[in-house]
Design a protein around this motif. Sequence first.
Motif, PDB file in Angstrom:
ATOM      1  N   PRO A  78      35.733  21.161  79.822  1.00 16.50           N
ATOM      2  CA  PRO A  78      37.036  21.073  80.498  1.00 16.50           C
ATOM      3  C   PRO A  78      36.951  21.398  81.980  1.00 16.50           C
ATOM      4  N   PHE A  79      36.135  22.409  82.322  1.00 12.71           N
ATOM      5  CA  PHE A  79      36.014  22.801  83.725  1.00 12.71           C
ATOM      6  C   PHE A  79      35.345  21.687  84.527  1.00 12.71           C
ATOM      7  N   PHE A  80      34.235  21.145  84.034  1.00 12.76           N
ATOM      8  CA  PHE A  80      33.526  20.092  84.757  1.00 12.76           C
ATOM      9  C   PHE A  80      34.412  18.853  84.886  1.00 12.76           C
ATOM     10  N   ALA A  81      35.089  18.494  83.793  1.00  3.40           N
ATOM     11  CA  ALA A  81      35.934  17.293  83.811  1.00  3.40           C
ATOM     12  C   ALA A  81      37.118  17.431  84.750  1.00  3.40           C
ATOM     13  N   SER A  82      37.575  18.667  84.961  1.00  4.42           N
ATOM     14  CA  SER A  82      38.723  18.873  85.859  1.00  4.42           C
ATOM     15  C   SER A  82      38.354  18.583  87.306  1.00  4.42           C
ATOM     16  N   TYR A  83      37.047  18.646  87.633  1.00  5.51           N
ATOM     17  CA  TYR A  83      36.593  18.369  89.004  1.00  5.51           C
ATOM     18  C   TYR A  83      35.905  17.020  89.137  1.00  5.51           C
ATOM     19  N   TYR A  84      35.477  16.462  88.010  1.00  6.03           N
ATOM     20  CA  TYR A  84      34.774  15.181  88.052  1.00  6.03           C
ATOM     21  C   TYR A  84      35.340  14.302  86.946  1.00  6.03           C
ATOM     22  N   ALA A  85      36.189  13.362  87.328  1.00  8.38           N
ATOM     23  CA  ALA A  85      36.987  12.602  86.364  1.00  8.38           C
ATOM     24  C   ALA A  85      36.146  11.805  85.374  1.00  8.38           C
ATOM     25  N   ASP A  86      34.961  11.328  85.797  1.00  6.82           N
ATOM     26  CA  ASP A  86      34.136  10.496  84.926  1.00  6.82           C
ATOM     27  C   ASP A  86      33.141  11.302  84.097  1.00  6.82           C
ATOM     28  N   TYR A  87      33.371  12.598  83.968  1.00  7.14           N
ATOM     29  CA  TYR A  87      32.396  13.478  83.305  1.00  7.14           C
ATOM     30  C   TYR A  87      32.013  12.974  81.922  1.00  7.14           C
ATOM     31  N   PHE A  88      32.996  12.535  81.125  1.00  4.23           N
ATOM     32  CA  PHE A  88      32.703  12.153  79.745  1.00  4.23           C
ATOM     33  C   PHE A  88      32.134  10.735  79.624  1.00  4.23           C
ATOM     34  N   GLN A  89      32.129  10.014  80.697  1.00  2.68           N
ATOM     35  CA  GLN A  89      31.575   8.658  80.664  1.00  2.68           C
ATOM     36  C   GLN A  89      30.117   8.628  81.093  1.00  2.68           C
ATOM     37  N   LEU A  90      29.619   9.765  81.609  1.00  2.00           N
ATOM     38  CA  LEU A  90      28.270   9.806  82.155  1.00  2.00           C
ATOM     39  C   LEU A  90      27.488  10.973  81.578  1.00  2.00           C
ATOM     40  N   ALA A  91      26.181  10.917  81.751  1.00  2.00           N
ATOM     41  CA  ALA A  91      25.304  12.026  81.403  1.00  2.00           C
ATOM     42  C   ALA A  91      24.420  12.303  82.608  1.00  2.00           C
ATOM     43  N   PHE A  92      23.721  13.430  82.570  1.00  2.00           N
ATOM     44  CA  PHE A  92      22.836  13.804  83.670  1.00  2.00           C
ATOM     45  C   PHE A  92      21.389  13.743  83.186  1.00  2.00           C
ATOM     46  N   ASP A  93      20.566  13.014  83.917  1.00  2.00           N
ATOM     47  CA  ASP A  93      19.164  12.832  83.559  1.00  2.00           C
ATOM     48  C   ASP A  93      18.321  13.641  84.527  1.00  2.00           C
ATOM     49  N   PHE A 137      29.373  25.104  92.568  1.00  2.00           N
ATOM     50  CA  PHE A 137      29.893  23.798  92.984  1.00  2.00           C
ATOM     51  C   PHE A 137      28.811  22.946  93.652  1.00  2.00           C
ATOM     52  N   GLN A 138      27.870  23.591  94.328  1.00  2.00           N
ATOM     53  CA  GLN A 138      26.758  22.831  94.895  1.00  2.00           C
ATOM     54  C   GLN A 138      25.904  22.229  93.778  1.00  2.00           C
ATOM     55  N   ILE A 139      25.704  22.977  92.703  1.00  2.00           N
ATOM     56  CA  ILE A 139      24.948  22.459  91.554  1.00  2.00           C
ATOM     57  C   ILE A 139      25.681  21.274  90.941  1.00  2.00           C
ATOM     58  N   MET A 140      26.989  21.410  90.738  1.00  2.00           N
ATOM     59  CA  MET A 140      27.766  20.316  90.162  1.00  2.00           C
ATOM     60  C   MET A 140      27.725  19.084  91.065  1.00  2.00           C
ATOM     61  N   LEU A 141      27.752  19.319  92.377  1.00  2.00           N
ATOM     62  CA  LEU A 141      27.707  18.214  93.333  1.00  2.00           C
ATOM     63  C   LEU A 141      26.366  17.491  93.264  1.00  2.00           C
ATOM     64  N   ARG A 145      25.987  13.573  92.068  1.00  2.00           N
ATOM     65  CA  ARG A 145      25.566  12.618  93.096  1.00  2.00           C
ATOM     66  C   ARG A 145      24.215  11.986  92.803  1.00  2.00           C
ATOM     67  N   PHE A 146      23.308  12.771  92.249  1.00  3.36           N
ATOM     68  CA  PHE A 146      21.925  12.311  92.211  1.00  3.36           C
ATOM     69  C   PHE A 146      21.292  12.215  90.832  1.00  3.36           C
ATOM     70  N   PHE A 147      21.957  12.696  89.791  1.00  2.00           N
ATOM     71  CA  PHE A 147      21.322  12.685  88.479  1.00  2.00           C
ATOM     72  C   PHE A 147      22.179  12.042  87.391  1.00  2.00           C
ATOM     73  N   LYS A 148      23.304  11.451  87.747  1.00  2.00           N
ATOM     74  CA  LYS A 148      24.157  10.854  86.722  1.00  2.00           C
ATOM     75  C   LYS A 148      23.573   9.533  86.236  1.00  2.00           C
ATOM     76  N   LYS A 149      23.820   9.242  84.979  1.00  2.00           N
ATOM     77  CA  LYS A 149      23.408   7.965  84.399  1.00  2.00           C
ATOM     78  C   LYS A 149      24.490   7.514  83.429  1.00  2.00           C
ATOM     79  N   GLU A 150      24.582   6.219  83.219  1.00  2.00           N
ATOM     80  CA  GLU A 150      25.578   5.689  82.305  1.00  2.00           C
ATOM     81  C   GLU A 150      25.181   5.996  80.875  1.00  2.00           C
ATOM     82  N   LEU A 151      26.178   6.358  80.061  1.00  2.00           N
ATOM     83  CA  LEU A 151      25.933   6.582  78.649  1.00  2.00           C
ATOM     84  C   LEU A 151      25.813   5.255  77.921  1.00  2.00           C
TER      85      LEU A 151
END
Length: 778
Positions: A78-93, A137-141, A145-151
């Motif tokens: 919930p916390f991550f999704a509140s700051y990043y709208a596409d949280y549940f559509q992506l994963a981090f690699d 917040f720097q970690i989340m950023l 920005r640099f490690f997201k991938k499409e699910l």
Amino acid sequence: MGKKDDYMVQLENITYLAPKEHAGTTILFVIQGELLLSLSRHDFSLGENDLVVLNHNEAFTARGADDTIVIRLHITSPFFASYYADYFQLAFDCMSSQIDTGREKMITLLRKYLAEMVIAQLHKAKGNKLETQTALFQIMLLLTRFFKKELPTRDGASIHDTRITRITQQLEQQFDEPITLQDIAEQEFLSTSYLSRYFKKVTGLGFLQYLTQIRLKHSLEDLRTSSDNISQIAQKNGFSSPKNFTTSFKARYGKTPATYRQEVLAGGGVVEKPEILTTQTKRVVQSPSILARLASYRQAAEQVHFVDAAPFEKKTISITSSKPTAIPDAMHILTIGELREVLKENVQTQLMMAKEELSVRYVGIRHLIQGSTLLPDKETDEKVPTSSPYANADLAIAYLKKLDLGLFIRMEYQEISVDEEAFFEKLEHFLRHMMHVFGREFLSRWYFMYFEPHLTAVSKKELQRVYIRLHTVLKRFDMRIQVGSYLPFSERREAPLSNHEWMAKTADQIDFIAFNANQNEAVDFSKSAHSEFIVTQDYVLSKTRKLKQYLRLHHLDKPLILVNWNTLTGNTRYTNGTFFRGALIFQTVLAVSSEVDGLGFWINTELHEDEWKERNIRLDGLELFHFFNGKRPAFYALKFKERLRGEIVAYGADFILTAFEDGYQLVLLNCTQFNPLYSVEDSLLQDYRKESHIRLKGLLPGRYQLRTFQFDQDNGALYSKYWELNSRHGLDQEVLDYASQASVPKLSVSDEVMTDDWSFYAYLDVNAIHFYEFRRTI
């Protein structure tokens, strides 16, 4: 250590973590020992300094030893999704041991911010909460920005389905209302059972569990800061009753809302949020060695700056079965003005560097007969004169011969016509002397370029007559001497003015054609419209090809020499310095070198600006050096081109790949055309930076040493270093020498095991050049 409602960060000794699905993002960072991680897909080991990101709803088991120390950060969904709208559509690699080359600095920054979160909580100093959350917040950023991938596609749903994002945002906004699963299902035209299963599968939490977490998070602030009673707070935050609120609160935090409020009041209102009930692990006690280890991660990141988000592109570069092509190799001519300039110590230093590092083969000179190099004849009563008008010329040419540099001499009609007979008499005397002193073989390599500017009142018949006489005189000394003419050619009109059309009738007596191509002539610097500067793209190459077409039509298909040229630049020294254009120069050099036989440059800013004694800078040519032997971008751009070896096996607008006996070379370019006046607008430059995911296919697998040269505004640009070191008292020799020595492209070296399908990331600043050299090891 230091659990929060929205996140938890701990420094702990992990011997065993039982399997569990975590509704959120977890980062495990091993700072000592080894950790065996088991996922549903496979097992792998994390060693010291290794880091892995585990995605929401991903079950894992971890096993360590007695000496295993790990930083574990968990961020709730919930916390991550509140700051990043596409949280549940992506994963981090993100797994540091398997990270693509080019992402190392991102891992270094992740380590730094994780260490800073722990350090801030260990110190418990004033402001530690602010420091902790800043690092969070720097970690989340970094992750987004640099490690997201499409699910991958889930149950036939599109990976771009925004339904869950829409629902979670609605819950954040309407948590204080009596919202139900059935309400949302009807709104989304779904059955409640399907929505329940779908919501749990995507978020890792049941619908009610997710909504309750949001309500509890907001209730904490009311308990700490408001005077409302428990019933009022329950109602205000959407709970159906005070009893339901108390039960949910105690289940999550291990204490009742009333108890938590009492602890806050007893602590003066500064009690931390209650701890989330979770599996307890053995916490690591603060020690000097632990703090030193954490501090080392901060120190390692001192030279690493956060990379801003940039337009992202994926590029696959393949070594195809098509025939490789040769690297273009035009001769390089370095113009110095008058021949006597060779006698200056700094010019000799620059000539030597240009010869050794840039393969310069000729030195361009002007005003040979009418200039100040040849000394005036003196009346003397000596039987044998002890002075010679060629004294300076002999010294200069002796130095050029020592470096094996030939002469490229500009012969101007205007100088010849002042006193034609005297001019040719002096020229013949000079050539006889040169042949006697330096030999026929050396003289036979020289080039003579007949010159008259674009706008002239001289008739074409007269221009032709004088050229033929010049050609006759020079060929009489040696037929191998190259005699040609400068042709002022209009790119817009695709033709010269009529005065210069005499060459078509003299084709058999012309060895080469010379021309200029300055794209600054095609732009009006008083206008700021972006379109005004876009038209200059590929101007030099376009003009060259149009000229070649014109020459073929008029049966003048002769070797071409581009004596003066420039890319887009500023029309003041300031804009010329701040507008970095390394990639533009390299791109033009490479493209034009395959179209012409020769390419000209000016030796340095001092001599170029002195040519016409003007206040404004000259834009008609590129200088290799600034003042005091500082190297301008053209020097390094040309040096990178000369560094290319082997054959070209892949080529595009923004890259070139070569293969040579011991490996490969790859050049990446971020060529950007825009108004140079905006070169100090960082917000504009931000849009022109580029992040590339490069995939190389068809390479010979094996072990390689990778050398990477990074050339951009911050790595190798001379002007930015001058500006950084300047003060109101100006620059002295010591500062200038330091700036010149410090302004070099950045070099990094690493060992890589490469497969035939190998990828890496690159972050290119505006007009940056990245040069990669893969050297095969035995």
